[in-house]
Design a protein around this motif. Sequence first.
Motif, short mmCIF file in Angstrom:
data_model
loop_
_atom_site.label_atom_id
_atom_site.label_comp_id
_atom_site.label_asym_id
_atom_site.label_seq_id
_atom_site.Cartn_x
_atom_site.Cartn_y
_atom_site.Cartn_z
N CYS A 63 0.84 -1.22 0.00
CA CYS A 63 0.00 0.00 0.00
C CYS A 63 0.87 1.26 0.00
CB CYS A 63 -0.91 0.00 1.22
SG CYS A 63 -2.27 -1.19 1.15
N ASP A 64 1.89 1.26 0.85
CA ASP A 64 2.76 2.43 0.92
C ASP A 64 3.48 2.67 -0.40
OD1 ASP A 64 2.02 2.77 3.56
OD2 ASP A 64 3.79 1.77 4.38
N LEU A 65 3.92 1.60 -1.04
CA LEU A 65 4.60 1.71 -2.33
C LEU A 65 3.65 2.26 -3.39
CD1 LEU A 65 7.09 1.16 -4.11
CD2 LEU A 65 6.22 -1.18 -4.44
N LEU A 66 2.42 1.77 -3.41
CA LEU A 66 1.45 2.24 -4.38
C LEU A 66 1.12 3.72 -4.16
CD1 LEU A 66 -0.96 -0.84 -4.43
CD2 LEU A 66 0.49 -0.07 -6.31
N GLY A 67 0.99 4.11 -2.90
CA GLY A 67 0.73 5.52 -2.61
C GLY A 67 1.87 6.41 -3.07
N ASN A 68 3.11 5.99 -2.80
CA ASN A 68 4.27 6.77 -3.23
C ASN A 68 4.37 6.85 -4.75
OD1 ASN A 68 5.09 7.27 -0.63
ND2 ASN A 68 6.63 5.65 -0.58
N ALA A 69 4.09 5.72 -5.41
CA ALA A 69 4.16 5.69 -6.87
C ALA A 69 3.13 6.63 -7.48
CB ALA A 69 3.94 4.27 -7.37
N LEU A 87 -8.64 -3.78 -3.17
CA LEU A 87 -8.08 -4.28 -1.92
C LEU A 87 -9.00 -3.96 -0.74
CD1 LEU A 87 -5.80 -5.54 -0.22
CD2 LEU A 87 -4.72 -3.26 -0.18
N SER A 88 -9.59 -2.77 -0.75
CA SER A 88 -10.45 -2.36 0.37
C SER A 88 -11.65 -3.28 0.55
CB SER A 88 -10.94 -0.92 0.16
OG SER A 88 -11.91 -0.85 -0.87
N GLU A 89 -12.04 -3.97 -0.52
CA GLU A 89 -13.21 -4.84 -0.46
C GLU A 89 -12.91 -6.18 0.19
OE1 GLU A 89 -14.33 -4.97 -4.54
OE2 GLU A 89 -15.16 -2.92 -4.54
N ARG A 90 -11.60 -6.49 0.36
CA ARG A 90 -11.27 -7.79 0.95
C ARG A 90 -10.37 -7.69 2.18
NH1 ARG A 90 -7.89 -7.50 -3.74
NH2 ARG A 90 -5.66 -7.74 -3.23
N GLU A 91 -9.73 -6.54 2.39
CA GLU A 91 -8.79 -6.40 3.50
C GLU A 91 -9.52 -6.21 4.82
OE1 GLU A 91 -5.89 -6.83 5.54
OE2 GLU A 91 -5.17 -6.58 3.46
N THR A 92 -9.00 -6.85 5.88
CA THR A 92 -9.64 -6.76 7.20
C THR A 92 -8.69 -6.28 8.29
OG1 THR A 92 -9.15 -9.10 7.65
CG2 THR A 92 -11.30 -8.59 6.66
N GLU A 93 -7.38 -6.32 8.05
CA GLU A 93 -6.41 -5.94 9.08
C GLU A 93 -6.34 -4.42 9.21
OE1 GLU A 93 -4.68 -7.54 11.24
OE2 GLU A 93 -5.14 -9.60 10.63
N GLY A 94 -6.49 -3.92 10.44
CA GLY A 94 -6.49 -2.48 10.68
C GLY A 94 -5.23 -1.79 10.21
N ARG A 95 -4.07 -2.41 10.44
CA ARG A 95 -2.80 -1.77 10.05
C ARG A 95 -2.71 -1.59 8.54
NH1 ARG A 95 1.77 -5.27 12.83
NH2 ARG A 95 2.90 -4.43 11.02
N VAL A 96 -3.18 -2.58 7.81
CA VAL A 96 -3.14 -2.49 6.35
C VAL A 96 -4.16 -1.46 5.87
CG1 VAL A 96 -3.38 -3.75 4.17
CG2 VAL A 96 -2.40 -4.89 6.18
N LEU A 97 -5.32 -1.43 6.50
CA LEU A 97 -6.34 -0.44 6.12
C LEU A 97 -5.86 0.97 6.40
CD1 LEU A 97 -9.53 -2.31 7.34
CD2 LEU A 97 -8.86 -1.88 4.96
N TRP A 98 -5.07 1.16 7.45
CA TRP A 98 -4.49 2.47 7.72
C TRP A 98 -3.58 2.88 6.56
CZ3 TRP A 98 0.34 4.62 8.14
CH2 TRP A 98 0.43 5.87 8.78
N SER A 99 -2.71 1.97 6.12
CA SER A 99 -1.82 2.27 5.00
C SER A 99 -2.61 2.48 3.71
CB SER A 99 -0.80 1.14 4.81
OG SER A 99 0.11 1.09 5.88
N LEU A 100 -3.67 1.70 3.55
CA LEU A 100 -4.50 1.84 2.36
C LEU A 100 -5.15 3.23 2.32
CD1 LEU A 100 -7.00 -0.84 1.05
CD2 LEU A 100 -7.62 1.57 1.08
N ALA A 101 -5.66 3.68 3.47
CA ALA A 101 -6.31 5.00 3.53
C ALA A 101 -5.32 6.10 3.17
CB ALA A 101 -6.90 5.23 4.91
N ARG A 102 -4.12 5.98 3.67
CA ARG A 102 -3.11 7.00 3.37
C ARG A 102 -2.72 6.94 1.90
NH1 ARG A 102 2.80 7.21 6.21
NH2 ARG A 102 2.92 5.20 5.14
N ALA A 103 -2.62 5.74 1.34
CA ALA A 103 -2.20 5.60 -0.06
C ALA A 103 -3.26 6.08 -1.03
CB ALA A 103 -1.85 4.13 -0.34
N ILE A 104 -4.51 5.77 -0.75
CA ILE A 104 -5.55 6.08 -1.73
C ILE A 104 -5.79 7.57 -1.83
CG2 ILE A 104 -7.64 5.96 -0.29
CD1 ILE A 104 -8.83 4.15 -2.54
N GLU A 105 -5.48 8.32 -0.77
CA GLU A 105 -5.58 9.78 -0.86
C GLU A 105 -4.68 10.31 -1.96
OE1 GLU A 105 -4.56 13.85 1.67
OE2 GLU A 105 -3.93 11.91 2.45
N ARG A 106 -3.50 9.69 -2.13
CA ARG A 106 -2.51 10.21 -3.06
C ARG A 106 -2.76 9.79 -4.50
NH1 ARG A 106 2.98 8.72 -0.37
NH2 ARG A 106 1.79 6.98 0.48
#
Length: 341
Positions: A63-69, A87-106
């Motif tokens: 997620c972090d790599l995708l956000g940076n890219a 990914l958001s439709e299948r991910e359940t881990e809070g830590r990954v969802l945190w990174s996903l939220a930060r990445a998708i903003e970018r």
Amino acid sequence: MEAGTVAELVGQARAAARVAVETDDWDEYATLLWRAAADGAGALQIGRELIGSDDLVDRETGCDLLGNASDQNEAVRSDTAATLVALSERETEGRVLWSLARAIERTYDQRAVPVLVVLAGHPDAEVRRQAASSFAGVMTGLPDGPDIRALITLTRDQDPEVRNWATFTLGFQAEADTPAIRAALWERTTDENAEAREEGIRGLARRHDPRAVPLLAELLGNPEGVHVHTFSAAQIMGVPELLPVLLEYEPDDAGVTAAVNACDPVHQAQLEASAWTLVSALHQLRPDLDAAVYMQRFDRDLFLGLEATFDSPIHDVEALLVRADGDPLRAAELVLTDLAT
């Protein structure tokens, strides 16, 4: 950058991430991942592979790599947004969802909004806080859009940091003004969390709400805690009542001079008179340019626009007058010189 180099940097970042989980020192990880993301296509490919991993750290890294890219390469933003939405439709881990939220903003893609709306209701306060912050990059622009409604709800969150970030995003980054928004901001002006309270006050000031004036004066009266955004809010509010407390600060402090000028009725009268002379001079010299002065709704600066030219520079009137040593006629000549170069 060669694909192998991207893979090597990502591999080093993954190793650094596993160390950082224990040490909480993420600097090396962040540096490596940012370098790897410079190759947008290569980073997108590897990021997609990582978010499909069974390993939690790998999915976070993906997620972090995708956000940076996405941040560095506009060409991959659409594909990145689609990947993160899936990914958001299948991910359940809070830590990954945190990174996903930060990445998708970018991705700066409004397909992120429904994802963040869902994450705004997540049981983990850290995920809700990141969602509140991430709305800033993907605003719909609708006064009653799903992003605004979610942010209003988050301003009333039980967690103080969630309230703080939601109030900042709603009050200082969203360009919308409705009774519901003002009501949410007004509620925060009595928040027990000092930062959330300050964001509520500044958000109201940004909307020129007169109820903010005494509260903003109170914030400005505490030099130990005043923030650059407080001076910005004072500038936008632009009322003489704030002038005495602003004059207690050094003029070269960040934002002080602009706030003082905006709240000083004498300065404002002089600026408006000079702006009128400037526009009148331009109409005489080049009536075809259709010069006009305007102010943005959530700002206090005066800008000069030339309606007849699509690619002409936009001038900050006050900065232009400084260039012209305060002479609006000379400022008009500078505008024409800028157009000719």
